[in-house]
Design a protein around this motif. Structure first.
Motif, PDB file in Angstrom:
ATOM      1  N   GLN A 130      -4.616   7.722   4.136  1.00  0.00           N
ATOM      2  CA  GLN A 130      -3.234   7.284   4.298  1.00  0.00           C
ATOM      3  C   GLN A 130      -2.898   6.366   3.138  1.00  0.00           C
ATOM      4  O   GLN A 130      -3.656   5.445   2.809  1.00  0.00           O
ATOM      5  N   SER A 131      -1.777   6.644   2.490  1.00  0.00           N
ATOM      6  CA  SER A 131      -1.356   5.845   1.339  1.00  0.00           C
ATOM      7  C   SER A 131      -0.120   5.034   1.696  1.00  0.00           C
ATOM      8  O   SER A 131       0.830   5.545   2.292  1.00  0.00           O
ATOM      9  N   LYS A 132      -0.163   3.761   1.341  1.00  0.00           N
ATOM     10  CA  LYS A 132       0.979   2.860   1.521  1.00  0.00           C
ATOM     11  C   LYS A 132       1.341   2.266   0.162  1.00  0.00           C
ATOM     12  O   LYS A 132       0.465   1.802  -0.574  1.00  0.00           O
ATOM     13  N   SER A 133       2.611   2.315  -0.152  1.00  0.00           N
ATOM     14  CA  SER A 133       3.078   1.767  -1.428  1.00  0.00           C
ATOM     15  C   SER A 133       4.079   0.658  -1.149  1.00  0.00           C
ATOM     16  O   SER A 133       5.011   0.834  -0.359  1.00  0.00           O
ATOM     17  N   ARG A 134       3.877  -0.468  -1.796  1.00  0.00           N
ATOM     18  CA  ARG A 134       4.758  -1.617  -1.595  1.00  0.00           C
ATOM     19  C   ARG A 134       5.100  -2.276  -2.937  1.00  0.00           C
ATOM     20  O   ARG A 134       4.225  -2.437  -3.792  1.00  0.00           O
ATOM     21  N   GLU A 135       6.382  -2.622  -3.073  1.00  0.00           N
ATOM     22  CA  GLU A 135       6.797  -3.462  -4.195  1.00  0.00           C
ATOM     23  C   GLU A 135       6.833  -4.897  -3.663  1.00  0.00           C
ATOM     24  O   GLU A 135       7.555  -5.193  -2.712  1.00  0.00           O
ATOM     25  N   ILE A 136       6.026  -5.750  -4.252  1.00  0.00           N
ATOM     26  CA  ILE A 136       5.895  -7.097  -3.721  1.00  0.00           C
ATOM     27  C   ILE A 136       6.603  -8.098  -4.627  1.00  0.00           C
ATOM     28  O   ILE A 136       6.396  -8.122  -5.837  1.00  0.00           O
TER      29      ILE A 136
END
Length: 325
Positions: A55-61
Motif C-alpha cells: 500500500q502506497s501513501k503519498s503526502r505533501e508535508i
C-alpha cells in the motif's frame, strides 16, 4: 484539491525504488485486495507465485500530516510505503512492516501515524527504505515459501525390501534374531532420522501404500486402528492405503499434489520414479529421498535430491542400538 497527481508521483517513486532492488511488480489489480495498491511477486514455478501486498501513501508535508491504515489490512505480507515531499521538493520514502505499528496510534479499527518535522527525523533513522528494508521484504518471501507441513510417502514394496535386507545384514553381523518392528515405532525412527528440514516441528502425515499382492504384514506390525501419535512438538498421523493398482501411480500423484505445500520425505527408490522426479518442479531442498545401500541392488535411482540410508532407522526399529549400526 485533486491529490491524484501527488498519489501517482508517490506510487511511481515507490515502484522505481523497488525496481532498483530487482523486485517484480504486479500493478494490474482489478479490485482492492487487502489494501493493495500493487503487489511485488516472486515465482514459485511456471504457474504459481507468492505475493506481498504494497500500500502506497503519498503526502505533501508543510507542518504536519497523517496516514491512516485499517487494522484488518496489517499482516506479515503487507508492507506500507509512505512517500513524503515538502515545499522544497525534498523527498523521503519510509516503509513499515507488521511489527512496526507500535509507533502508530491504535484507535481500535485503524492505525494512525501523525507526522511532523520531528517525527521525520525519527523515521529517517529506522524506517527509510534502503538495502536493509529490501532484504527484509525478501525475507518475507522466504518465510512464505517455507513449507509448514511434512509428508512422508512410503512405497510398501520398497519398505518390505528394505526391512528384509536390513534384517539380513545385521543378523549376519550380530548373529542374533531381532524384534518385528511396529509401523508406528518405525515411523518415529524414520521421522527423527530423515526429517532435516529447518521447521521440522510441524505436523506430519505418513502415507503408506501397500499392494494387495504383497505380504508386508509378515515383516512389520500393522495396526490400522492405532495410527495417531505425537513426536516432540509434532502431531503425526499414518494413512494406510491397500491397493490393487501400481503403487508408483499413487505416489507420483501425491508428489504432484504436495510439492508446493509440503516438505516431502520419499521412502521409495526405484528407477520407475527417476524420470518423474527429474522433471518435478520443486525446491530441491524440500525433498529427501531414501536409499537402500546394498551392493546387489540394481534398481537404485539417481536424482538431484538429498538422500539418506533407510537401513539406519529400520535397524533402530528392529531393536539395534545406535553403536551397533
Amino acid at each position: 484539491m485533486d491529490t491524484r497527481p501527488r498519489e501517482m508521483l508517490g506510487e511511481h517513486y515507490i515502484k522505481s525504488r523497488l525496481l532498483k532492488y530487482d523486485f517484480e511488480i504486479h500493478s494490474e489489480l482489478s479490485y482492492d485486495k487487502g489494501g493493495a495498491d500493487f503487489m511485488v511477486t516472486k515465482k514459485i514455478d511456471r504457474t504459481k507465485l507468492n505475493y506481498i501486498i504494497i500500500q502506497s501513501k503519498s503526502r505533501e508535508i508543510k507542518k504536519s500530516t497523517s496516514v491512516k491504515i485499517p487494522k484488518q489490512y496489517v499482516n506479515k505480507n503487507f508492507v506500507l510505503f509512505v512517500y513524503l515531499i515538502n515545499p522544497k521538493k525534498e523527498e523521503n520514502l519510509f516503509c513499515f512492516f507488521h511489527e512496526d505499528y507500535h509507533i502508530f496510534k491504535d484507535t481500535g479499527s485503524e492505525y494512525i501515524l501523525h507526522i511532523n518535522e520531528n517525527k521525520i527525523n525519527f523515521l529517517q533513522e529506522g524506517h527509510t527504505f534502503d538495502q536493509s528494508k529490501a532484504e527484509k521484504i525478501n525475507s518475507i518471501f522466504n518465510e512464505l515459501q517455507r513449507k509448514k507441513y511434512t509428508s512422508i510417502i512410503i512405497d510398501g514394496f520398497f519398505l518390505e525390501e528394505s526391512i528384509i535386507k536390513t534384517y539380513e545384514i545385521y543378523t549376519k553381523i550380530w548373529k542374533r534374531e531381532f524384534q518385528t518392528p511396529s509401523l508406528v515405532y518405525l515411523a518415529e525412527k524414520i521421522n527423527s532420522y530423515f526429517n532435516r528440514f529447518s521447521n521440522n516441528f510441524n505436523d506430519i502425515a505418513f502415507y503408506l501404500y501397500i499392494s494387495k499382492d504383497q505380504n508386508l504384514k509378515k515383516h512389520i506390525l500393522l495396526d490400522d486402528k492405532f495410527n495417531n501419535f505425537s513426536m516432540k512438538e509434532s502431531f503425526a498421523k499414518i494413512f494406510t492405503t491397500y491397493t490393487d493398482k501400481l503403487i508408483p501411480f499413487h505416489i507420483m500423484n501425491d508428489l504432484a499434489r504436495f510439492k508446493q505445500s509440503d516438505n516431502i520425505i520419499l521412502i521409495a527408490n526405484d528407477i520407475i520414479y527417476e524420470h518423474f522426479l527429474s522433471n518435478l518442479e520443486i525446491d530441491p531442498q524440500s525433498i529427501i529421498v531414501a536409499r537402500l545401500k546394498t551392493e546387489d541392488r540394481p534398481h537404485e535411482m539417481f536424482v538431484k535430491y538429498r538422500w539418506q540410508d533407510i537401513t539406519y532407522p529400520i535397524g533402530l526399529a528392529l531393536g539395534l542400538k545406535p553403536f551397533e549400526l
